[in-house]
Write an enzyme that holds these catalytic residues in place. Sequence first.
Site, PDB file in Angstrom:
ATOM      1  CD  GLU A   1      11.461   1.114  34.118  1.00 27.99           C
ATOM      2  OE1 GLU A   1      11.205   1.510  32.959  1.00 27.99           O
ATOM      3  OE2 GLU A   1      12.143   0.104  34.338  1.00 27.99           O
TER       4      GLU A   1
ATOM      5  CD  GLU B   1      15.863  -1.933  34.688  1.00 33.98           C
ATOM      6  OE1 GLU B   1      14.898  -2.286  35.411  1.00 33.98           O
ATOM      7  OE2 GLU B   1      16.606  -0.997  34.988  1.00 33.98           O
TER       8      GLU B   1
ATOM      9  CB  ALA C   1      10.486  -4.069  39.859  1.00 32.95           C
TER      10      ALA C   1
ATOM     11  N   GLY D   1      11.833  -3.780  34.769  1.00 31.40           N
ATOM     12  CA  GLY D   1      12.848  -4.691  35.297  1.00 31.40           C
ATOM     13  C   GLY D   1      12.975  -5.977  34.491  1.00 31.40           C
TER      14      GLY D   1
HETATM   15  N1  CO8 Z   1       4.129  -5.733  39.494  1.00 28.39           N
HETATM   16  C1  CO8 Z   1       3.159  -6.356  40.206  1.00 28.39           C
HETATM   17  N2  CO8 Z   1       2.113  -6.995  39.650  1.00 28.39           N
HETATM   18  C2  CO8 Z   1       2.016  -6.974  38.308  1.00 28.39           C
HETATM   19  C3  CO8 Z   1       2.980  -6.347  37.500  1.00 28.39           C
HETATM   20  C4  CO8 Z   1       4.073  -5.703  38.139  1.00 28.39           C
HETATM   21  N3  CO8 Z   1       5.070  -5.124  37.460  1.00 28.39           N
HETATM   22  N4  CO8 Z   1       2.614  -6.503  36.195  1.00 28.39           N
HETATM   23  C5  CO8 Z   1       1.470  -7.212  36.210  1.00 28.39           C
HETATM   24  N5  CO8 Z   1       1.113  -7.501  37.470  1.00 28.39           N
HETATM   25  C6  CO8 Z   1      -0.072  -8.246  37.912  1.00 28.39           C
HETATM   26  C7  CO8 Z   1      -1.339  -7.424  37.779  1.00 28.39           C
HETATM   27  O1  CO8 Z   1      -1.480  -6.528  38.871  1.00 28.39           O
HETATM   28  C8  CO8 Z   1      -2.380  -8.486  37.720  1.00 28.39           C
HETATM   29  O2  CO8 Z   1      -2.633  -8.950  39.017  1.00 28.39           O
HETATM   30  P1  CO8 Z   1      -4.161  -9.234  39.527  1.00 28.39           P
HETATM   31  O3  CO8 Z   1      -4.623 -10.359  38.623  1.00 28.39           O
HETATM   32  O4  CO8 Z   1      -3.990  -9.638  40.936  1.00 28.39           O
HETATM   33  O5  CO8 Z   1      -4.911  -7.968  39.298  1.00 28.39           O
HETATM   34  C9  CO8 Z   1      -1.688  -9.624  36.981  1.00 28.39           C
HETATM   35  O6  CO8 Z   1      -0.285  -9.354  37.082  1.00 28.39           O
HETATM   36  C10 CO8 Z   1      -2.051  -9.679  35.500  1.00 28.39           C
HETATM   37  O7  CO8 Z   1      -1.809  -8.415  34.940  1.00 28.39           O
HETATM   38  P2  CO8 Z   1      -2.885  -7.596  34.081  1.00 28.39           P
HETATM   39  O8  CO8 Z   1      -4.275  -7.997  34.489  1.00 28.39           O
HETATM   40  O9  CO8 Z   1      -2.554  -6.152  34.164  1.00 28.39           O
HETATM   41  O10 CO8 Z   1      -2.600  -8.183  32.629  1.00 28.39           O
HETATM   42  P3  CO8 Z   1      -2.890  -7.458  31.237  1.00 28.39           P
HETATM   43  O11 CO8 Z   1      -2.667  -8.495  30.200  1.00 28.39           O
HETATM   44  O12 CO8 Z   1      -4.201  -6.750  31.265  1.00 28.39           O
HETATM   45  O13 CO8 Z   1      -1.737  -6.330  31.093  1.00 28.39           O
HETATM   46  C11 CO8 Z   1       0.502  -5.488  31.203  1.00 28.39           C
HETATM   47  C12 CO8 Z   1      -0.410  -6.704  30.938  1.00 28.39           C
HETATM   48  C13 CO8 Z   1       0.316  -4.448  30.115  1.00 28.39           C
HETATM   49  C14 CO8 Z   1       1.936  -6.019  31.180  1.00 28.39           C
HETATM   50  C15 CO8 Z   1       0.175  -4.867  32.586  1.00 28.39           C
HETATM   51  O14 CO8 Z   1       0.137  -5.903  33.576  1.00 28.39           O
HETATM   52  C16 CO8 Z   1       1.153  -3.844  33.062  1.00 28.39           C
HETATM   53  O15 CO8 Z   1       1.147  -2.726  32.584  1.00 28.39           O
HETATM   54  N6  CO8 Z   1       2.017  -4.204  34.044  1.00 28.39           N
HETATM   55  C17 CO8 Z   1       2.956  -3.281  34.637  1.00 28.39           C
HETATM   56  C18 CO8 Z   1       4.114  -3.036  33.715  1.00 28.39           C
HETATM   57  C19 CO8 Z   1       5.078  -2.061  34.344  1.00 28.39           C
HETATM   58  O16 CO8 Z   1       4.774  -0.918  34.594  1.00 28.39           O
HETATM   59  N7  CO8 Z   1       6.312  -2.546  34.584  1.00 28.39           N
HETATM   60  C20 CO8 Z   1       7.366  -1.746  35.146  1.00 28.39           C
HETATM   61  C21 CO8 Z   1       7.373  -1.884  36.637  1.00 28.39           C
HETATM   62  S1  CO8 Z   1       8.530  -0.777  37.368  1.00 28.39           S
HETATM   63  C22 CO8 Z   1      10.002  -1.504  37.122  1.00 28.39           C
HETATM   64  O17 CO8 Z   1      10.128  -2.578  36.605  1.00 28.39           O
HETATM   65  C23 CO8 Z   1      11.186  -0.706  37.604  1.00 28.39           C
HETATM   66  C24 CO8 Z   1      12.402  -1.588  37.782  1.00 28.39           C
HETATM   67  C25 CO8 Z   1      13.425  -0.938  38.628  1.00 28.39           C
HETATM   68  C26 CO8 Z   1      13.041  -0.957  40.049  1.00 28.39           C
HETATM   69  C27 CO8 Z   1      14.062  -0.336  40.911  1.00 28.39           C
HETATM   70  C28 CO8 Z   1      13.830  -0.506  42.370  1.00 28.39           C
HETATM   71  C29 CO8 Z   1      13.692   0.727  43.125  1.00 28.39           C
END
Ligand code: CO8
Length: 258
Positions: free
Chosen positions: A134, A114, A66, A111
């Site tokens: 998460e 999911e 998400a 997400g």
């Molecule tokens: N949300 C928003 N932006 C994101 C997300 C995300 N989940 N994942 C990546 N991005 C963005 C980064 O911020 C980055 O943006 P910018 O270039 O502007 O800085 C761009 O995408 C590229 O990402 P990275 O530079 O981080 O790329 P890497 O190759 O270095 O890393 C990863 C890749 C490991 C996937 C890393 O991006 C990461 O850890 N992302 C987050 C993963 C995460 O924690 N996902 C779970 C999110 S929570 C969730 O899904 C809960 C769902 C239920 C919600 C319920 C509602 C209440």
Amino acid sequence: MSDFKILTTEIRKSIAVVFINRPEALNALNTVFFDEMDALITRLAKDQSIRVMILTGEGKAFVAGADISEMVNKNAEEGSAFGRRGQHTFRSLELLPFLVIAAINGFALGGGLELAMACDIRIASAKAKFGQPEVNLGLTPGFAGTQRLPRLVGLGNALLLLTSAEMIDASTALRMGLIQQIIEPEHLLDEAFKLAETIASKGPQAVRKVKLLTRKALETDLETGSELESDHFGSLFGENTEGHEGMKAFLEKRKPNW
Ligand code: CO8
């Protein structure tokens, strides 16, 4: 479908190929995504010509979760509402009458996993990575990940992934039963399409019924599910039915004309 910003759809024969196209944010799921996905599901559900859908991501992620930037300032009420919204969309996806294949091209996290779990079959690039991170953010899954994951991989594996936030590779995901096939990255879409064509060539009513009945198996008791199976099985017999045509074609040594 040009009115969408994030989702792009190609209909190839009877197969809908849907791309999640927000690679600059690793296809993170925001409100626009959910609006578009709801609209797309409503459209496709009505289209009797669609036999299979393939869902995949553009770039190096299927979906990296998400959208954290959209969630960070929500209060408790808004958080619950966002979770319910996503749960409803994923449930509608799961209930589509045709088969949905997730072609997981890269990260499927939070997400994103999911979303993949709400699809019927998951095939993945050898480079794909999976996880429920998460708890790293002090959150639980919100789009029914705690409910679908144990149904797919068992309680122990689900709790391992959900509490350690460990990211696993495609071979571990295959071993756990989270995905069904691993494909070399450059062949992922072709293989997804071949699988979709195979399924699309079968009796269309039979495939729809198999999906409905098999999904029911996880949601009802054996007697109720078996009773439902008998009803659907019976409905494919008799003059002008798909079953009659399929069995006649076998006996006449020809291809069925569905
Ligand atoms: N949300 C928003 N932006 C994101 C997300 C995300 N989940 N994942 C990546 N991005 C963005 C980064 O911020 C980055 O943006 P910018 O270039 O502007 O800085 C761009 O995408 C590229 O990402 P990275 O530079 O981080 O790329 P890497 O190759 O270095 O890393 C990863 C890749 C490991 C996937 C890393 O991006 C990461 O850890 N992302 C987050 C993963 C995460 O924690 N996902 C779970 C999110 S929570 C969730 O899904 C809960 C769902 C239920 C919600 C319920 C509602 C209440």
